[in-house]
Structure formats: structure tokens, C-alpha cells
Design a protein around this motif. Structure first.
Motif, PDB file in Angstrom:
ATOM      1  N   SER A 125       0.834  -1.199   0.000  1.00 36.04           N
ATOM      2  CA  SER A 125       0.000   0.000   0.000  1.00 36.04           C
ATOM      3  C   SER A 125       0.870   1.251   0.000  1.00 36.04           C
ATOM      4  CB  SER A 125      -0.909   0.035   1.232  1.00 36.04           C
ATOM      5  OG  SER A 125      -1.558   1.297   1.317  1.00 36.04           O
ATOM      6  N   PRO A 126       0.633   2.184  -0.950  1.00 33.03           N
ATOM      7  CA  PRO A 126       1.405   3.429  -0.983  1.00 33.03           C
ATOM      8  C   PRO A 126       0.900   4.479   0.000  1.00 33.03           C
ATOM      9  CG  PRO A 126      -0.097   3.362  -2.835  1.00 33.03           C
ATOM     10  CD  PRO A 126      -0.265   2.059  -2.113  1.00 33.03           C
ATOM     11  N   LEU A 127      -0.087   4.131   0.825  1.00 31.40           N
ATOM     12  CA  LEU A 127      -0.606   5.091   1.808  1.00 31.40           C
ATOM     13  C   LEU A 127       0.369   5.222   2.978  1.00 31.40           C
ATOM     14  CD1 LEU A 127      -4.359   4.006   1.861  1.00 31.40           C
ATOM     15  CD2 LEU A 127      -3.325   5.909   0.593  1.00 31.40           C
ATOM     16  N   GLU A 128       0.482   6.443   3.529  1.00 29.64           N
ATOM     17  CA  GLU A 128       1.468   6.684   4.585  1.00 29.64           C
ATOM     18  C   GLU A 128       0.933   7.544   5.735  1.00 29.64           C
ATOM     19  OE1 GLU A 128       4.829   8.565   2.781  1.00 29.64           O
ATOM     20  OE2 GLU A 128       3.626  10.118   1.781  1.00 29.64           O
ATOM     21  N   GLU A 129      -0.392   7.759   5.763  1.00 30.23           N
ATOM     22  CA  GLU A 129      -0.953   8.488   6.905  1.00 30.23           C
ATOM     23  C   GLU A 129      -0.652   7.745   8.198  1.00 30.23           C
ATOM     24  OE1 GLU A 129      -5.302   9.561   8.859  1.00 30.23           O
ATOM     25  OE2 GLU A 129      -5.187   9.098   6.722  1.00 30.23           O
ATOM     26  N   ILE A 130      -0.809   6.422   8.181  1.00 24.37           N
ATOM     27  CA  ILE A 130      -0.429   5.578   9.321  1.00 24.37           C
ATOM     28  C   ILE A 130       1.031   5.206   9.130  1.00 24.37           C
ATOM     29  CG2 ILE A 130      -0.914   3.447  10.564  1.00 24.37           C
ATOM     30  CD1 ILE A 130      -3.735   3.528   9.284  1.00 24.37           C
ATOM     31  N   ASN A 131       1.883   5.582  10.065  1.00 27.13           N
ATOM     32  CA  ASN A 131       3.319   5.378   9.888  1.00 27.13           C
ATOM     33  C   ASN A 131       3.988   4.973  11.199  1.00 27.13           C
ATOM     34  OD1 ASN A 131       3.920   7.903  11.332  1.00 27.13           O
ATOM     35  ND2 ASN A 131       3.123   8.912   9.481  1.00 27.13           N
ATOM     36  N   PRO A 149       8.588  -1.533  -2.498  1.00 26.03           N
ATOM     37  CA  PRO A 149       9.581  -0.792  -3.275  1.00 26.03           C
ATOM     38  C   PRO A 149      10.351   0.209  -2.426  1.00 26.03           C
ATOM     39  CG  PRO A 149       7.380   0.066  -3.690  1.00 26.03           C
ATOM     40  CD  PRO A 149       7.201  -1.150  -2.830  1.00 26.03           C
ATOM     41  N   ARG A 150       9.789   0.534  -1.264  1.00 24.59           N
ATOM     42  CA  ARG A 150      10.459   1.463  -0.336  1.00 24.59           C
ATOM     43  C   ARG A 150      11.776   0.887   0.163  1.00 24.59           C
ATOM     44  NH1 ARG A 150      10.234   4.598   4.582  1.00 24.59           N
ATOM     45  NH2 ARG A 150      10.674   2.811   5.904  1.00 24.59           N
ATOM     46  N   THR A 151      11.767  -0.415   0.420  1.00 29.67           N
ATOM     47  CA  THR A 151      12.951  -1.077   0.982  1.00 29.67           C
ATOM     48  C   THR A 151      13.551  -2.110   0.031  1.00 29.67           C
ATOM     49  OG1 THR A 151      11.529  -2.739   2.014  1.00 29.67           O
ATOM     50  CG2 THR A 151      12.107  -0.813   3.342  1.00 29.67           C
ATOM     51  N   ALA A 184       3.734   2.351   2.667  1.00 29.55           N
ATOM     52  CA  ALA A 184       4.668   3.462   2.502  1.00 29.55           C
ATOM     53  C   ALA A 184       4.958   4.149   3.827  1.00 29.55           C
ATOM     54  CB  ALA A 184       4.122   4.468   1.503  1.00 29.55           C
ATOM     55  N   GLY A 185       4.150   3.866   4.844  1.00 27.49           N
ATOM     56  CA  GLY A 185       4.410   4.418   6.177  1.00 27.49           C
ATOM     57  C   GLY A 185       5.516   3.690   6.924  1.00 27.49           C
ATOM     58  N   ALA A 214       1.767  -4.621  13.758  1.00 30.97           N
ATOM     59  CA  ALA A 214       2.522  -3.830  12.797  1.00 30.97           C
ATOM     60  C   ALA A 214       3.990  -3.875  13.188  1.00 30.97           C
ATOM     61  CB  ALA A 214       2.028  -2.385  12.775  1.00 30.97           C
ATOM     62  N   LEU A 215       4.838  -4.279  12.228  1.00 28.34           N
ATOM     63  CA  LEU A 215       6.278  -4.338  12.437  1.00 28.34           C
ATOM     64  C   LEU A 215       6.948  -3.183  11.703  1.00 28.34           C
ATOM     65  CD1 LEU A 215       6.871  -8.141  11.708  1.00 28.34           C
ATOM     66  CD2 LEU A 215       6.114  -7.087  13.841  1.00 28.34           C
ATOM     67  N   ASP A 216       8.104  -2.776  12.213  1.00 31.75           N
ATOM     68  CA  ASP A 216       8.940  -1.800  11.517  1.00 31.75           C
ATOM     69  C   ASP A 216       9.529  -2.479  10.280  1.00 31.75           C
ATOM     70  OD1 ASP A 216      11.463  -0.410  10.789  1.00 31.75           O
ATOM     71  OD2 ASP A 216      11.020   0.850  12.515  1.00 31.75           O
TER      72      ASP A 216
END
Length: 584
Positions: free
Chosen positions: A65-71, A420-422, A498-499, A513-515
């Protein structure tokens, strides 16, 4: 007896059964589905960030998910936004779809529902009534395209519903369920073609399963690709001389991925049946030099032209499989360097827990990386990917053999995901083994279905007691970045965002949720209503990000419960959709 299908439309005029109270509630306020837009080919190729339009969200199968409001900074504040009770009993491995803030849900009972993604309010529901002799098991996925929602059913039908009203548009019987055919996953729509894989070919269905392509407007079948090779070809002669009616298995369990540039679907095929190679007739090897016993196309990736149905190429990962270790799962499409050259890759992980990559333009095998401990594969040829199998693990009639992993697999249908972020693949795995015995046929007895083996599952003898893991594998160099371990088996797919988060669920009713860079647990839901054996998603509704997951059990990975008998689950097997968000 087949009952008539029915639509229960809370707001549709043509509904066959309507709740007066619901209608009154519906007309009293604006209906968010009124603004629903048609899903175009361009949308499927590049979906809006807030939509989840297909099983793994995008054609490349990333499940990202490219959403990043929740980070990472605020996920500790995540809380339940709303929940929805689903049909109890049965089995489900549900993946909700979301478009323009409308969430589409399929229950195990084949009750299809449209919900307001922001509030959880029911908009419409349609009930597809299964024949009385078909078990109420849900599908893993569904598809949306143009103005239609496409649903596969357990009695081997494909149906199209109006996405705005829930009205039935067409109903196509693809195969006869009375012959053992069924669907376990939904379709993917590519270049206007609805592509669907057939399953349940463990039911002694001669000649195995197939993929079909259908016209999206009418359901008309356009092409069919069989998953068991046939004819006087090297592939057709790979079944040790068995006639077609004695070749079983090769189910297409999981929805494939799609490369629009090549117009190819990449999809996996399951194992042969029965599992024991002697009973299956795959040993001893034929003396005919033109006959082999690889049993194509079992445990393979098929590259299929979506327009013509032509099989462009295939690659088999595990030939003559005798341990139910299929390679039927998700295909992830990535463009990454390999040996200093950028390659268009298709990456998958079989039940053995070995990640493997092919060049998706040619089918050339590129690399493999082991993850969970296993004793099945002794070595892999670094040029071809051909595997040397440990002869001590092959089940033999009259003996008990020991194999790791057992039949549910170190990695099963719960999907990996790529960020794709990592540039990292997040892999849910379990560590366990089996004492395996064959259940032979009596003299003269005819095979009527099933694997004909018993897997007595046990913890790994060298394990640390932590049966469940999430492994982070860098796909640029195949190195392990981190590994999270816990006692309870990991039973959901992974969801990177993305968060900087990776969401995942486990048998002990926990969602966490994991880092994404360290594997540290940043948030945990606490116990939910049931185990989490499904595919979490993230979406946007009303300008707000949500994370959703279905709590359920009895979906195959429930077999792992024998390893953790102290983890108790509800006996009535409730199913619940949970939706989380940050506080307003």
C-alpha cells in the motif's frame, strides 16, 4: 438441488428481497456508492493510492500500500474504527476489495456485500445460494472491472454483479461441481479478459485442472489452458506413460499476476495427486526413452498470453512431488539487477520456503534463496535451478519418513509482499516437520481422490520453540535483513506500506505492525474474535487511511493448531472484518 440466486439490495429497485427498514435508512441519507466510477484498464494498471482493486492490489502482485498516513511515528495510536460480523462457520481466506471508498466483501456462505469503507454501513448484499451438497467455503479473492464485480464460486461458476447495485449481470458455469471441480480463488481481469483458475483436482478428476479466459461483458469462455500436459509432446509424455484419465491434480489454487507490457499472465500450478509417486504411477520410471516422469505442468509457473490463451513458456520448480510441497502461490513481478544486469523477474516461494526467481521474458531460471529450515532439497544447480531431492524423505509404502516442512508448508497460501520502499520481500513462514506415512490402496482399489498420506506434524527438532516467523529478504542481493520470531504460527499474508510498516496476523488472534527496516513490533491489536488466516489490506475512504483484516479459522493453516494446543480458538468459528484507523 440448486436453489435460485437472490439479490438483497438495500437501495436497488430491482432487488428480490428488500428490508423496509434498510430502504428507509438508505433514502434518508446520501448513498456513497452513487459516486462510484467505472474501473478502467488504466486504473488497474496504475490504481489510485487509496484503492485496493485486486487480490494483491496491483498487477505485479506486490501486496503493497502506498498510503502513509499511518506510519512508524503514530501507529501506536491505531484503534478499531469499525467491525462487521460475517457469516459464521465455513472457511474463508477473504481479501476485501475497495474502490472509491466502497468495500466489497465475500462471506464463506457466498453472501456478497458492499459496505461504506468509512463507516461500515451496509449498502447492498447479494446472496449466491450454493447447491445443498457444496460446503460453504469462501474464495480468497474477487475482481472489479468497469461496472462489474466478478465472483468465483465453490460450485465452479463465475458471476458478474453490478458494482453499484449488486444485481446479477451474468452467471457462467465453467465446470460441473458434481465431477469435483471448484474454485478457491477469484479471477484477475487483464486487458479486458477475466482469467480464472480451476481447483479441487485432487478429487480424482482425470486430466487435472485448467485456466480459462472469459469475456468481461458476457462471461463467454474465450480460451482454456490445461494444467496437465497432454498430446505427443515432450511435456505430454512427462507422465511416465500414464493415460490422460490417470493423471490427477495440478490445481490452479491462486490468482496470478499480469505484465501489461508482455500481455502475459504468470500463474502457479499445484502438485500431482495422489502424493505418493508409486500409487500415482510416476515410479518406477518408464523404460521408453521418449517418456519421462516430471509430471508437467505440476509445481510450475505458466506464462499465458491473456488474449489468445497461448502458453508462451513454463518453468517447473519441483518435479514428481511426493510431499504436497506445491509451488502454486503468488507471483511477484519486479525489475531488479541480477549479476550486474537489470532483469525483469517473476519471484515466487513454494511450500519448501525456497524463494526462486525467473526472467519473466524468457522463463530462464535466475536464483534461489532458502529461508525456513528444510531437509527435502539437498542442493540446487546454480545455473538451471534443478533440485537434488533427499531420498530419505520420499514417502515409502510400509515405512514412516521424516520431512521438514510438513504439508501445510513453511510458506503456504498466505502471501509474501514486496515493498519498493525497501526493495524487500516480507515472507510469513512457520517452522515444523512431519512423520509421514502412506495410506496405500487395497489390491484392485481404484483411486477416488485425496493425497493418501498422513502427516503427523511435530516441532522442528532443532527449533527454539518459535513456530511463527516473518522474514525480510532483500531482493537485490537475496540477503536476510531481519527476522521476527514468535511462538504462535504466522497465519496471514504480509502487508507493507509506505508508512514504513508491515502488518501481519497470527493464529493467536493477534494483528500487529512491524517496523519494515528492523522487524520491531510497533503495535499490536490484542486478541480479536478468531485466528487471522486472511489477506490484510489498506485503503482510503473519506480522505482517511484504514487497515482491514478478516479474523477467521479452519482455512488450511488451522492444521498448525496441533503444534500449539494451548492456543484456544472459538468452537463456532466466527468470522469478523476488523477495520483500524488513527483517531480523528
Amino acid at each position: 438441488m440448486t436453489k435460485p440466486r437472490k439479490l438483497i439490495g438495500l437501495l436497488a429497485i430491482a432487488a428480490s428481497s428488500v428490508s423496509l427498514l434498510a430502504v428507509q435508512a438508505g433514502v434518508a441519507q446520501d448513498n456513497p456508492i452513487d459516486n462510484l466510477s467505472p474501473v478502467t484498464d488504466e486504473m488497474l494498471t496504475d490504481p489510485p493510492d487509496g484503492d485496493w482493486l485486486m487480490w494483491r492490489r496491483t498487477y505485479d502482485g506486490w501486496g503493497y500500500s502506498p498510503l502513509e498516513e499511518i506510519n512508524k511515528d503514530n501507529v501506536g495510536d491505531l484503534q478499531l474504527a469499525w467491525a462487521w460480523g460475517m457469516s459464521p462457520g465455513g472457511r474463508t481466506q477473504e481479501t476485501p476489495l475497495v474502490h472509491d471508498g466502497i468495500l466489497y466483501l465475500q462471506n464463506a456462505s457466498h453472501l456478497i456485500q458492499a459496505l461504506d469503507g468509512a463507516t461500515g454501513e451496509l449498502i447492498w448484499e447479494y446472496e449466491y445460494e450454493l447447491p445443498d451438497d457444496v460446503n460453504p467455503n469462501g474464495e480468497r479473492s474477487k475482481a472489479i472491472y468497469d461496472d462489474k464485480l466478478f465472483i468465483a464460486t465453490r460450485d465452479a461458476h463465475l458471476i458478474a454483479l453490478d458494482a453499484k447495485t449488486g444485481q446479477l449481470i451474468w452467471d457462467k458455469q465453467v465446470a460441473n461441481y458434481e465431477h469435483g471441480f471448484a474454485f478457491s480463488s477469484g479471477p484477475i481481469v487483464a486487458n479486458g479478459v477475466v482469467v480464472q483458475g480451476m481447483t479441487s483436482c485432487s478429487n480424482a478428476q482425470p486430466g487435472g485442472c485448467f485456466f480459462t479466459g472469459h469475456d468481461a461483458d458476457t462471461g463467454e469462455e474465450l480460451w482454456r489452458v490445461y494444467t496437465i500436459a497432454r498430446g505427443d509432446t515432450p511435456e505430454g509424455n512427462s507422465w511416465n506413460g500414464l493415460p490422460l484419465e490417470s493423471r490427477h491434480g495440478a490445481s490452479a489454487w491462486i490468482t496470478g499476476s499480469y505484465d501489461p507490457e508482455q500481455n502475459l499472465i504468470f500463474a502457479g500450478v499445484g502438485q500431482p495427486y495422489p502424493w505418493n509417486v508409486e500409487i500415482a504411477g510416476l515410479t518406477p520410471p518408464s523404460s521408453d526413452p521418449n517418456v519421462t516422469n516430471e509430471a508437467l505442468y505440476t509445481n510450475s509457473t505458466l506464462a499465458i498470453d491473456v488474449t489468445t490463451g497461448e502458453l508462451e513458456w513454463y518453468h517447473q520448480y519441483l518435479e514428481t512431488d511426493s510431499l504436497d510441497l506445491d509451488y502454486a502461490y503468488e507471483r511477484i513481478l519486479v525489475d531488479l539487477p541480477f549479476n550486474g544486469e537489470m532483469r525483469q523477474q517473476v519471484v515466487t516461494t513454494g511450500k519448501i520456503g525456497i524463494i526462486e526467481s525467473l526472467d519473466r521474458t524468457t522463463g530462464e531460471w535466475l536464483w534461489a534463496q532458502e529461508t525456513a529450515p528444510q531437509n527435502v532439497v539437498l542442493s540446487i544447480d546454480p545455473e538451471t535451478g534443478e533440485k537434488e531431492i533427499n531420498p530419505e524423505v520420499i514417502p515409502v509404502i510400509g515405512e514412516t519418513t521424516f520431512n521438514c516442512p510438513a504439508d501445510p508448508g513453511a510458506k503456504a497460501w498466505q502471501a509474501t509482499a514486496y515493498s519498493p520502499r525497501t526493495e524487500t520481500l516480507y515472507l510469513p513462514t512457520v517452522e515444523f516437520c512431519s512423520n509421514t506415512t502412506v495410506n496405500p490402496l487395497d489390491p484392485g482399489e481404484i483411486y477416488t481422490g485425496g493425497g493418501l498420506q498422513t502427516f503427523a506434524r511435530v516441532p522442528h527438532p532443532d527449533g527454539d520453540g518459535n513456530i511463527g516467523q516473518v522474514r525480510a529478504i532483500d531482493l537485490t542481493d537475496q540477503s536476510e535483513v531481519w527476522q521476527y520470531r514468535q511462538y504462535a504460527p504466522i497465519t496471514s499474508s504480509t502487508l507493507p506500506t509506505a508508512g514504513g510498516l508491515v502488518f501481519v496476523g497470527s493464529l493467536d488472534r493477534k494483528f500487529m505492525a512491524l517496523d519494515d527496516e528492523t522487524g520491531e513490533v510497533l503495535w499490536e491489536s490484542g486478541p480479536l474474535s478468531n485466528s487471522l488466516e486472511s489477506f490484510p489490506i489498506s485503503y482510503e475512504a473519506g480522505g482517511k487511511q484504514y487497515v482491514a483484516v478478516v479474523a477467521n479459522w479452519a482455512s488450511g493453516l488451522g492444521r498448525l493448531a496441533s503444534l500449539t494446543p494451548d492456543i484456544r480458538l472459538p468452537v463456532d468459528n466466527p468470522a469478523t472484518l476488523y477495520v483500524f484507523a488513527l483517531p480523528d
